[in-house]
Structure formats: C-alpha cells, structure tokens
Enzyme design. Structure first.
Site, PDB file in Angstrom:
ATOM      1  N   HIS A   1      -4.343  20.759  63.598  1.00  8.26           N
ATOM      2  CA  HIS A   1      -3.094  20.174  63.103  1.00  8.26           C
ATOM      3  C   HIS A   1      -2.276  19.592  64.263  1.00  8.26           C
ATOM      4  O   HIS A   1      -1.791  18.450  64.183  1.00  8.26           O
ATOM      5  CB  HIS A   1      -2.312  21.269  62.360  1.00  8.26           C
ATOM      6  CG  HIS A   1      -0.983  20.844  61.829  1.00  8.26           C
ATOM      7  ND1 HIS A   1      -0.702  20.804  60.481  1.00  8.26           N
ATOM      8  CD2 HIS A   1       0.159  20.461  62.452  1.00  8.26           C
ATOM      9  CE1 HIS A   1       0.558  20.407  60.306  1.00  8.26           C
ATOM     10  NE2 HIS A   1       1.100  20.198  61.486  1.00  8.26           N
ATOM     11  N   GLU A   2      -2.148  20.374  65.345  1.00 10.68           N
ATOM     12  CA  GLU A   2      -1.304  19.927  66.464  1.00 10.68           C
ATOM     13  C   GLU A   2      -1.955  18.771  67.227  1.00 10.68           C
ATOM     14  O   GLU A   2      -1.261  17.848  67.661  1.00 10.68           O
ATOM     15  CB  GLU A   2      -0.999  21.088  67.418  1.00 10.68           C
ATOM     16  CG  GLU A   2      -0.313  22.300  66.787  1.00 10.68           C
ATOM     17  CD  GLU A   2       0.891  21.973  65.919  1.00 10.68           C
ATOM     18  OE1 GLU A   2       1.581  20.960  66.183  1.00 10.68           O
ATOM     19  OE2 GLU A   2       1.140  22.715  64.951  1.00 10.68           O
TER      20      GLU A   2
ATOM     21  N   GLN B   1       6.943  15.990  67.969  1.00  6.60           N
ATOM     22  CA  GLN B   1       7.857  16.529  66.953  1.00  6.60           C
ATOM     23  C   GLN B   1       9.256  16.792  67.512  1.00  6.60           C
ATOM     24  O   GLN B   1      10.196  16.991  66.739  1.00  6.60           O
ATOM     25  CB  GLN B   1       7.300  17.822  66.347  1.00  6.60           C
ATOM     26  CG  GLN B   1       6.051  17.588  65.513  1.00  6.60           C
ATOM     27  CD  GLN B   1       5.556  18.885  64.923  1.00  6.60           C
ATOM     28  OE1 GLN B   1       4.825  19.622  65.568  1.00  6.60           O
ATOM     29  NE2 GLN B   1       5.955  19.180  63.696  1.00  6.60           N
TER      30      GLN B   1
ATOM     31  N   HIS C   1      -1.224  15.639  65.528  1.00 10.16           N
ATOM     32  CA  HIS C   1       0.126  15.128  65.827  1.00 10.16           C
ATOM     33  C   HIS C   1       0.106  14.209  67.052  1.00 10.16           C
ATOM     34  O   HIS C   1       0.849  13.229  67.106  1.00 10.16           O
ATOM     35  CB  HIS C   1       1.094  16.286  66.113  1.00 10.16           C
ATOM     36  CG  HIS C   1       1.786  16.841  64.902  1.00 10.16           C
ATOM     37  ND1 HIS C   1       2.585  16.066  64.077  1.00 10.16           N
ATOM     38  CD2 HIS C   1       1.846  18.100  64.398  1.00 10.16           C
ATOM     39  CE1 HIS C   1       3.083  16.836  63.105  1.00 10.16           C
ATOM     40  NE2 HIS C   1       2.649  18.070  63.273  1.00 10.16           N
TER      41      HIS C   1
ATOM     42  N   CYS D   1       4.068  21.940  57.789  1.00 11.52           N
ATOM     43  CA  CYS D   1       4.417  21.265  59.046  1.00 11.52           C
ATOM     44  C   CYS D   1       5.929  21.322  59.200  1.00 11.52           C
ATOM     45  O   CYS D   1       6.651  21.057  58.235  1.00 11.52           O
ATOM     46  CB  CYS D   1       3.940  19.813  58.987  1.00 11.52           C
ATOM     47  SG  CYS D   1       4.340  18.865  60.462  1.00 11.52           S
ATOM     48  N   LEU D   2       6.392  21.638  60.406  1.00 10.65           N
ATOM     49  CA  LEU D   2       7.842  21.717  60.630  1.00 10.65           C
ATOM     50  C   LEU D   2       8.514  20.355  60.458  1.00 10.65           C
ATOM     51  O   LEU D   2       9.722  20.288  60.248  1.00 10.65           O
ATOM     52  CB  LEU D   2       8.135  22.280  62.031  1.00 10.65           C
ATOM     53  CG  LEU D   2       7.742  23.751  62.229  1.00 10.65           C
ATOM     54  CD1 LEU D   2       7.938  24.160  63.678  1.00 10.65           C
ATOM     55  CD2 LEU D   2       8.536  24.660  61.303  1.00 10.65           C
TER      56      LEU D   2
ATOM     57  N   GLY E   1       2.963  26.417  65.286  1.00 13.74           N
ATOM     58  CA  GLY E   1       2.602  25.427  66.295  1.00 13.74           C
ATOM     59  C   GLY E   1       3.639  24.321  66.326  1.00 13.74           C
ATOM     60  O   GLY E   1       4.354  24.108  65.337  1.00 13.74           O
TER      61      GLY E   1
END
Ligand code: NI
Length: 180
Positions: A131-132, A51, A135, A89-90, A46
């Site tokens: 999670h997204e 991000q 963000h 997480c990226l 995701g």
C-alpha cells in the site's frame, strides 16, 4: 513533536510519482520522525511521505508493534500467494474496502542513514508495504479494487463528509453600498 497535516484524496500530490531520495541528511531524518509521529497520532499502520505533502520515496509503518521506515523501496514477490482483506488509507478517512494483495513481500531499500536494508513481510505487514509503496508511485488502493467495489468506493468517496467541508452561505440581503 511535529505533526503534519495529512493530505486527502483529490490532492494532486497523492497522484504524483515521488522522487528517489539521494541525500541522507538531518532533514531526511526529521521527515522520518515527523512521518512516524503523524502516523502514530492518526493512528495508522503506515504513512507515505506524499501523504504529508513531501514527494519523496519514504514511508513508515507500525504493524504488530514493530515501527520502522523504508526509503527507496523496491519490492519482490517470490510467491504468487494472495490475501483478501479490508484495507483503508489515512488519505481516504473512515472508509475501507476489500482489497486483494500479495501475501508475502520482500522489500529492499535504505534506512534514514542510507544503509541498505531488507524487510520481509507477510499478511498485514506485506499489505502495508504494498500500500505504502503504491503511494510513492501515485497509486491509491482504490485503484486496485475489483470493478464493482471500485464503483462503490468512488461513490462513497464522492459522498464523504471530508470531501464536502461546510459551505458558509453568502447573505441574501443586499449590501446597500457598504464597504467590504
Ligand atoms: Ni494510504
């Protein structure tokens, strides 16, 4: 194909509440395409627009071979069932910790054309959607860890290589009046 640099932990955009999308134009569809490509190249399950430095309520996902996106998500939890599992997480590359999430989620929102859509997810997709969406509110998953894991996580982040790019040391020699 337009890959965009992924912002890392410490970047203020990751702590900023993203704006609602109100214009569903070509620019938005380019954003969805770039997000999708950047997520798949990483690779990640995701990716949220903040991000890549865009403070809009948009995310993409790629879970169990289903690729999609959601704009202006609103989450509902019809069940209290929870799941424990490793999450990463990226924007916090190379690190993962156990994070408790709801097992099921229903996410209402819009697609890139502004049509209302609903995504129902369980397990990994439910984790990803939570999670997204976090963000988009400036929340990172490390905020949701239990106290002991969180303490460990912030230590590991502090010590991570990507938090400390190599420093080029200044020459110890005097410059003898050279022009710079
Ligand atoms: Ni993330």
């Amino acid at each position: 194909m337009a890959l965009r640099p992924i912002r890392l932990f410490g970047d203020p955009v990751l702590r900023t509440k993203a704006e609602l999308v109100t214009t569903f134009d070509k620019e938005l569809r380019v954003l969805v395409k770039d997000l999708t490509e950047t997520m798949q190249e990483a690779p990640g399950a995701g990716l949220a627009a903040p991000q890549i430095g865009v403070s809009l309520r948009v995310f993409t996902y790629d879970v169990d071979d289903v690729v999609g996106h959601l704009i202006n998500p609103v989450l509902h939890f019809d069940s209290d069932e929870e799941q424990d599992g490793e999450e990463g997480c990226l924007s916090i590359p190379g690190l993962a910790w156990e994070c408790r999430r709801k097992m099921h989620v229903v996410a209402h929102g819009q697609n890139e054309y502004g049509d209302p859509i609903t995504i129902e997810g369980s397990e990994l997709l439910a984790r990803c959607i939570q999670h997204e969406t976090d963000h988009l509110d400036g929340v990172l998953f490390v905020d949701r860890l239990d106290a002991e894991t969180k303490r460990l996580a912030f230590e590991e982040i502090r010590d991570a290589d990507w938090q400390h790019p190599p420093v080029i040391k200044a020459s110890p020699h005097p410059l003898f009046g050279q022009a710079l």
